[in-house]
Design a protein around this motif. Structure first.
Motif, mmCIF file in Angstrom:
data_model
loop_
_atom_site.group_PDB
_atom_site.id
_atom_site.type_symbol
_atom_site.label_atom_id
_atom_site.label_comp_id
_atom_site.label_asym_id
_atom_site.label_seq_id
_atom_site.Cartn_x
_atom_site.Cartn_y
_atom_site.Cartn_z
ATOM 1 N N ILE A 92 0.880 -1.167 0.000
ATOM 2 C CA ILE A 92 0.000 0.000 0.000
ATOM 3 C C ILE A 92 0.917 1.216 0.000
ATOM 4 N N GLY A 93 0.914 1.934 -1.095
ATOM 5 C CA GLY A 93 1.882 3.015 -1.243
ATOM 6 C C GLY A 93 3.282 2.429 -1.297
ATOM 7 N N ASP A 94 4.162 2.937 -0.443
ATOM 8 C CA ASP A 94 5.541 2.434 -0.382
ATOM 9 C C ASP A 94 5.722 1.372 0.695
ATOM 10 N N VAL A 95 4.650 1.030 1.400
ATOM 11 C CA VAL A 95 4.738 0.066 2.502
ATOM 12 C C VAL A 95 4.448 -1.342 1.985
ATOM 13 N N ILE A 96 5.450 -2.219 2.057
ATOM 14 C CA ILE A 96 5.275 -3.608 1.628
ATOM 15 C C ILE A 96 4.654 -4.407 2.765
ATOM 16 N N LEU A 97 3.501 -4.996 2.505
ATOM 17 C CA LEU A 97 2.773 -5.745 3.527
ATOM 18 C C LEU A 97 3.156 -7.221 3.558
ATOM 19 N N ALA A 129 0.976 -16.998 -6.035
ATOM 20 C CA ALA A 129 1.931 -16.109 -5.375
ATOM 21 C C ALA A 129 1.219 -14.915 -4.733
ATOM 22 N N GLU A 130 0.200 -14.395 -5.403
ATOM 23 C CA GLU A 130 -0.568 -13.285 -4.836
ATOM 24 C C GLU A 130 -1.311 -13.712 -3.576
ATOM 25 N N GLN A 131 -1.895 -14.921 -3.605
ATOM 26 C CA GLN A 131 -2.581 -15.431 -2.424
ATOM 27 C C GLN A 131 -1.603 -15.583 -1.268
ATOM 28 N N ALA A 132 -0.402 -16.095 -1.558
ATOM 29 C CA ALA A 132 0.605 -16.273 -0.516
ATOM 30 C C ALA A 132 1.057 -14.929 0.053
ATOM 31 N N ALA A 133 1.184 -13.921 -0.811
ATOM 32 C CA ALA A 133 1.566 -12.583 -0.356
ATOM 33 C C ALA A 133 0.477 -11.981 0.523
ATOM 34 N N ALA A 134 -0.778 -12.170 0.120
ATOM 35 C CA ALA A 134 -1.904 -11.662 0.911
ATOM 36 C C ALA A 134 -1.960 -12.352 2.260
ATOM 37 N N MET A 135 -1.668 -13.671 2.282
ATOM 38 C CA MET A 135 -1.668 -14.400 3.543
ATOM 39 C C MET A 135 -0.598 -13.859 4.485
ATOM 40 N N GLU A 136 0.602 -13.595 3.955
ATOM 41 C CA GLU A 136 1.678 -13.044 4.792
ATOM 42 C C GLU A 136 1.280 -11.662 5.325
ATOM 43 N N ALA A 137 0.612 -10.878 4.500
ATOM 44 C CA ALA A 137 0.154 -9.555 4.943
ATOM 45 C C ALA A 137 -0.844 -9.675 6.093
ATOM 46 N N LEU A 138 -1.749 -10.642 5.995
ATOM 47 C CA LEU A 138 -2.744 -10.852 7.045
ATOM 48 C C LEU A 138 -2.085 -11.296 8.343
ATOM 49 N N ILE A 139 -1.020 -12.084 8.221
ATOM 50 C CA ILE A 139 -0.277 -12.509 9.415
ATOM 51 C C ILE A 139 0.395 -11.301 10.061
ATOM 52 N N LYS A 140 1.026 -10.449 9.258
ATOM 53 C CA LYS A 140 1.705 -9.269 9.790
ATOM 54 C C LYS A 140 0.723 -8.285 10.443
#
Length: 246
Positions: free
Chosen positions: A214-219, A230-241
């Protein structure tokens, strides 16, 4: 069978020992300290409505979350040596999430044994995923405190056996992108952007690496055999963070 126990758990009644014994049979563990089990079955709404008790299962739920995560993490680490850290985290998140906990709770009809307040009773609290999942975590914490790590490990691996198998076989699939979109919209923090940042390996066996920001912040960052995975995995990591997934 469920109606019988629900009847015996009418609002205002104390937990009956025969009902505790029935639940113990379902989880295959007999408590030395029955008060731990009673505490695990007591929703905060019971105490809030003045049921002569100030205890609830919230503290046990806190502990049970960590106990479950430890046992599943250990199981995956020992039994899936082929998985890297990212995949281990993904599978663990799918196994210990609220829907999985609620499913386990329904399989043992845990809702019928809960002590809940009148308001929750009237609004279907015994079948609500969040209440069932929290109570399931509380039960696991109670088993851990009463019997120790080895005992609770056996209880967890038996209760979650089917879910573990289904997750590892890819039979359970959760839409993390949609969930992340809902969370971000509710927080009003900006627009989600997915970026393919790398492709690794030969054409017939590529691994895609995607980041979500989101913007310059990598989730989060995720790997997959397809861009969508890969997008699903990235979204999952974001939800964990973000603390949405464990």
């Amino acid at each position: 069978m469920g109606h019988y126990f629900l009847k015996n758990f009418k609002r205002g009644m104390e937990v009956k020992r025969e009902n505790l014994s029935e639940l113990e049979k379902r989880i295959n563990y007999s408590f030395k300290d029955k008060n731990l089990l009673i505490e695990a079955l007591t929703h905060s709404s019971w105490a809030h409505e003045g049921k002569n008790s100030k205890i609830s299962n919230e503290r046990l739920e806190f502990l049970g979350d960590s106990v479950l995560s430890l046992v599943i993490s250990e199981y995956l680490y020992k039994n899936r040596k082929d998985l890297e850290e990212g995949s281990l985290s993904k599978y663990r998140a799918e196994i210990v999430c609220e829907p999985s906990l609620a499913r386990c709770a329904r399989e043992i009809e845990l809702g019928n044994f809960l002590r809940i307040g009148k308001g929750e009773e009237l609004t279907g609290g015994r079948e609500r995923d969040s209440i069932l999942a929290d109570a399931m975590e509380a039960i696991l914490a109670a088993v851990y405190l009463d019997g120790g790590l080895e005992v609770v490990r056996n209880v967890i691996l038996e209760l979650f056996k089917n879910i573990i198998e289904e997750v590892l076989e890819g039979l359970i699939y959760r839409d993390y992108k949609t969930k992340l979109q809902e969370v971000v919209q509710s927080m009003e923090i900006g627009k989600i952007i997915y970026e393919l940042i790398e492709e690794m390996g030969p054409d017939h066996n590529k691994t895609f690496v995607t980041q979500v920001r989101i913007g310059d912040v990598i989730l989060g960052k995720g790997y997959g055999k397809s861009k969508k995975e890969a997008e699903q995995a990235a979204a999952m990591e974001a939800l964990i963070k973000l603390g949405i997934l464990k």
